[in-house]
Scaffold this active site. Structure first.
Site, PDB file in Angstrom:
ATOM      1  N   GLY A  68       0.838  -1.203   0.000  1.00  0.00           N
ATOM      2  CA  GLY A  68       0.000   0.000   0.000  1.00  0.00           C
ATOM      3  C   GLY A  68       0.864   1.241   0.000  1.00  0.00           C
ATOM      4  CB  CYS A  93       5.386  -4.209   0.096  1.00  0.00           C
ATOM      5  SG  CYS A  93       6.235  -2.677  -0.262  1.00  0.00           S
ATOM      6  CE1 TYR A  94       1.554   1.258   5.528  1.00  0.00           C
ATOM      7  CE2 TYR A  94      -0.101  -0.481   5.664  1.00  0.00           C
ATOM      8  CZ  TYR A  94       0.403   0.720   6.109  1.00  0.00           C
ATOM      9  OH  TYR A  94      -0.212   1.386   7.124  1.00  0.00           O
ATOM     10  CG  HIS A  98       5.180  -5.890  -4.503  1.00  0.00           C
ATOM     11  ND1 HIS A  98       3.906  -5.706  -4.017  1.00  0.00           N
ATOM     12  CD2 HIS A  98       5.869  -4.771  -4.180  1.00  0.00           C
ATOM     13  CE1 HIS A  98       3.819  -4.518  -3.433  1.00  0.00           C
ATOM     14  NE2 HIS A  98       5.001  -3.934  -3.516  1.00  0.00           N
ATOM     15  CD  GLU A 120       2.191  -8.905  -4.905  1.00  0.00           C
ATOM     16  OE1 GLU A 120       2.856  -9.753  -4.287  1.00  0.00           O
ATOM     17  OE2 GLU A 120       2.048  -7.735  -4.517  1.00  0.00           O
ATOM     18  CG  ASP A 172     -16.554 -10.506 -19.092  1.00  0.00           C
ATOM     19  OD1 ASP A 172     -15.816 -11.470 -19.348  1.00  0.00           O
ATOM     20  OD2 ASP A 172     -16.150  -9.348 -18.915  1.00  0.00           O
ATOM     21  CE  LYS A 189     -12.523 -10.983 -20.649  1.00  0.00           C
ATOM     22  NZ  LYS A 189     -13.607  -9.992 -20.749  1.00  0.00           N
TER      23      LYS A 189
END
Ligand code: XMP
Length: 520
Positions: free
Chosen positions: A59, A86-87, A177, A179, A234, A376
């Site tokens: 963040g 991280c944060y 990070h 991710e 979608d 998605k």
């Protein structure tokens, strides 16, 4: 069985722009997770959610500020593993008795290399096999002293506490990070984390389909539903799923807002009416939309205008049908999260998404949104599961506001016609060269400038168009597609020769970030 019966992981969002990628990594591991902004996560919320593990996102705040976001106190007593990113690492240290310092000269953005330290833990299985790991750092502040009970398991030159853990309590925290793709082995950390937390990986598309059908039947009962069918993947998957659940109680409404691509309306109507046998209303409302958009140049106003009219049209058809109680939409999880952040979460809103942002406060219809929990690529997997034609599922995403956001500045019928023709030539080129499936999304945008050219012996003064093609995993980040110069040259020539009104073609080589995929 519902999502509630699966093992659930809670991601507490402290406002990182990449929080959704954490969820992506977990879903790839067949783990059910939800992202909630930190303000919403109270002790009562934790008790009701009953997570099997918790992740703190990164963040933009600084834990040194007294008002900075914190997790609720009860999180430490849940007795489940926690991973701070991280944060999330800094907040964990600050709350548990460590120290965080302002990053004067020690801010770090970009690639770094972490080396192992200490005994290792289950979190780091498969890490450091070649000595060190590349990671992606993005932080201003840094941990200066770790909290009691923690040990250091990895260091980098600028982050001596790159990986920290209190193994006994199951608390893990990393400065980087894992991710993002720039941490190539990051997915392994998540895999290790969910394994040590005891997740069984029971979140599959087959299971989802059955559960979603049960849920739709339970929610709708005998009521009538109208479905907002746009022809995109979608809403199509949503319609087929709902049709499977409730059959003739469903009527699809296809709003032709005049902002569709060439041939799109006919294709959608033929497929759903003839192939799927669904009751389908073709609402030809071009006039209304284009009138409402006259003189509108601001991208957000365009989006809001189109979103609001869309709902109006649905309400009209719902009342004509007589007694529809529910409106179905193909809203996806990323739409939901972005909009939550907009209305109170900590991350900055870049664009208000059509599906959610345009909804009036007081809608006369209740919503059925069976894809709200999916990303998605999960929707595509569900579409395959439901037997939708592969070429249809593989179609590039197309935004709800349609060509309006690919036509910066004021929209006119003439401009839309020119844009449609250019787009059709461009997509035809991509298909002919066998590149369609390598590309996440490709389209033409019509620029609001006219430029001078020469054709034959004459001067031309026509529009310029920009071609866009990007690769992406989830639309959150993207790189431009590296077409050959020969392809670009051939495409430009075709567009200029075949599309009156365009005399110049450019190729957009902006990645996301800093650009977005759409032009508005
Ligand atoms: P951006 O332009 O934000 O787009 O990088 C990311 C992805 O989202 C699609 N997009 C939308 N989809 N309604 C939609 O259904 C919208 O209002 C909308 N705006 C952008 C875009 O096409 C890309 O795939």
């Amino acid at each position: 069985m519902t999502a509630h019966d699966h093992d659930r992981l809670l991601i507490i969002d402290f406002g990182s722009q990449v929080t959704q990628l954490i969820a992506r990594r977990l879903r790839e591991l067949n783990v059910y997770c939800e992202i909630h902004p930190y303000q919403a996560v109270t002790d009562a919320f934790l008790a009701a959610f009953a997570p099997k593990a918790v992740i703190f996102s990164g963040g933009p705040a600084s834990v040194i500020d007294e008002t900075s976001p914190r997790p609720p106190k009860g999180v430490w007593d849940l007795g489940v593993p926690i991973l701070g990113i991280c944060y999330g690492q800094q907040v964990m240290m600050a709350e548990l008795g460590g120290r965080v310092e302002r990053g004067q000269g020690t801010a770090e953005f970009g690639r770094a290399y972490v080396e192992p330290q200490g005994a290792g833990t289950a979190l780091l299985e498969g890490w450091f096999e070649d000595g060190r790991e590349q990671v992606w750092m993005s932080h201003g502040d840094h941990v200066a002293a770790i909290a009691p009970g923690f040990e250091v398991l990895g260091t980098s030159p600028n982050a001596p506490f790159a990986i920290t853990a209190d193994v006994a309590r199951g608390f893990f925290a990393v400065q980087f990070h894992p991710e993002v793709h720039h941490t190539p082995n990051g997915a392994r950390l998540y895999e290790n984390f969910v394994r040590l937390a005891g997740f069984s990986g029971d979140w599959t598309m087959g299971a989802y389909r059955e559960e979603a059908i049960e849920k739709i039947r339970a929610q709708v009962g005998n009521a009538k539903v109208i479905c907002a069918l746009s022809g995109g993947v979608d809403s199509s998957v949503a319609a087929v799923l709902i049709h499977e659940a409730i059959g003739a109680q469903l009527t699809c409404v296809f709003v032709d807002h005049g902002l569709l691509r060439q041939g799109e309306a006919e294709e959608v109507v033929t497929m759903f009416r003839d192939h799927y046998n669904m009751p389908l209303i073709h609402a030809a409302e071009e006039e209304r939309f284009l009138t409402a958009l006259e003189g509108v140049t601001d991208p957000e106003v365009k989006r809001k205008t189109i979103g609001a009219l869309f709902i109006d049209v649905f309400q009209h058809h719902a009342s004509e049908l007589g007694g529809a109680e529910f409106l179905a939409q193909g809203t996806l999880y990323p739409d939901v999260i972005e909009s939550v952040s907009f209305s109170g979460g900590p991350s900055v809103t870049i664009k208000s998404h059509h599906n959610v942002g345009g909804l009036p406060e007081k809608m006369g219809l209740k919503l059925v949104e069976p894809l709200r929990e999916l990303f998605k690529d999960e929707v595509r997997a569900l579409g395959r599961e439901l037997g939708l034609p592969p070429h249809f599922i593989a179609r590039h995403p197309f935004p709800g506001p349609g060509l309006a956001i690919r036509c910066p500045g004021e929209i006119t019928r003439d401009k839309l016609d020119i844009l449609r023709r250019a787009d059709a030539v461009y997509i035809d080129q991509i298909r002919r060269h066998g590149l369609y499936d390598e590309i996440w999304q490709a389209f033409a945008a019509l620029l609001p400038v006219r430029t001078v050219g020469v054709m034959g012996d004459g001067r031309t003064y026509d529009y310029a168009c920009a071609l866009r093609a990007v690769t992406s995993v989830d639309g959150m980040t993207a790189d431009y597609y590296p077409f050959s110069h020969a392809f670009l040259g051939e495409t430009a020539t075709r567009i200029i020769n075949e599309v009156p009104g365009i005399n110049r073609v450019t190729y957009d080589i902006t990645s996301k970030p800093p650009g977005t995929i759409e032009w508005e």
